[in-house]
Motif scaffolding. Structure first.
Motif, PDB file in Angstrom:
ATOM      1  N   ARG A  93       0.813  -1.219   0.000  1.00  0.00           N
ATOM      2  CA  ARG A  93       0.000   0.000   0.000  1.00  0.00           C
ATOM      3  C   ARG A  93       0.851   1.276   0.000  1.00  0.00           C
ATOM      4  O   ARG A  93       0.320   2.373   0.086  1.00  0.00           O
ATOM      5  CB  ARG A  93      -0.928  -0.002   1.211  1.00  0.00           C
ATOM      6  N   ALA A 131       2.326   4.247  -1.410  1.00  0.00           N
ATOM      7  CA  ALA A 131       2.134   5.035  -2.632  1.00  0.00           C
ATOM      8  C   ALA A 131       3.377   5.864  -2.928  1.00  0.00           C
ATOM      9  O   ALA A 131       3.795   5.992  -4.081  1.00  0.00           O
ATOM     10  CB  ALA A 131       0.916   5.936  -2.505  1.00  0.00           C
ATOM     11  N   THR A 157       3.177   8.234   2.052  1.00  0.00           N
ATOM     12  CA  THR A 157       1.777   8.200   1.639  1.00  0.00           C
ATOM     13  C   THR A 157       1.388   6.743   1.437  1.00  0.00           C
ATOM     14  O   THR A 157       2.064   6.009   0.703  1.00  0.00           O
ATOM     15  CB  THR A 157       1.566   8.975   0.325  1.00  0.00           C
ATOM     16  N   ASP A 180      -1.801   4.052   0.446  1.00  0.00           N
ATOM     17  CA  ASP A 180      -3.122   3.864  -0.152  1.00  0.00           C
ATOM     18  C   ASP A 180      -3.889   2.911   0.753  1.00  0.00           C
ATOM     19  O   ASP A 180      -3.634   1.707   0.757  1.00  0.00           O
ATOM     20  CB  ASP A 180      -3.004   3.249  -1.547  1.00  0.00           C
ATOM     21  N   ALA A 184      -7.839   1.908   2.251  1.00  0.00           N
ATOM     22  CA  ALA A 184      -9.283   2.081   2.167  1.00  0.00           C
ATOM     23  C   ALA A 184      -9.774   2.554   3.530  1.00  0.00           C
ATOM     24  O   ALA A 184      -9.093   2.416   4.551  1.00  0.00           O
ATOM     25  CB  ALA A 184      -9.944   0.756   1.801  1.00  0.00           C
TER      26      ALA A 184
END
Length: 124
Positions: free
Chosen positions: A80, A82, A104, A106, A108
């Motif tokens: 995840r 980014a 950063t 990603d 959910a």
């Protein structure tokens, strides 16, 4: 899922006994701590984003650079990532002697975990 941001400039060695275990709070160098975190399954976020690139987060008076500031993430977050980058403006503008490091992820939306209120619970 875990993410850890740290700077070796604030890590101290308390005693020879704790150094032999090399926990992140007692490592002698950023290399020791990075190896310890990696041994426990943490991923160096910057190295994942920029493989083979040598980054510096601190530059000395003789213009020699060192990477003292890191983000490591647990294996569950590694896919995840980014971006992870150093922002040298903080150092260049003399806000600090280190570059800022950004991460950063990603992710959910996740269900919020109620952790309580430490003040209301009388902890402070």
């Amino acid at each position: 899922m875990y993410a850890a941001g740290w700077s070796s400039a604030v890590i101290t060695t308390s005693s020879p006994e704790t150094t032999s275990r090399c926990t992140p709070a007692s490592c002698r160098s950023s290399s020791d701590c990075s190896k310890t975190l990696q041994h426990h399954g943490f991923i160096d976020a910057y190295a994942r984003c920029s493989p083979g690139e040598q980054a510096y987060s601190w530059i000395g008076r003789t213009n020699d650079g060192y990477r003292y500031d890191y983000f490591h993430v647990g294996a569950a977050l590694s896919d995840r990532i980014a971006s992870c980058a150093y922002l040298h403006e903080t150092r260049e503008q003399r806000l600090t002697d280190h570059a800022a490091v950004t991460l950063t992820l990603d992710v959910a939306a996740v269900e919020r975990i109620d952790t309580g209120d430490p003040v209301a619970d009388g902890l402070f």
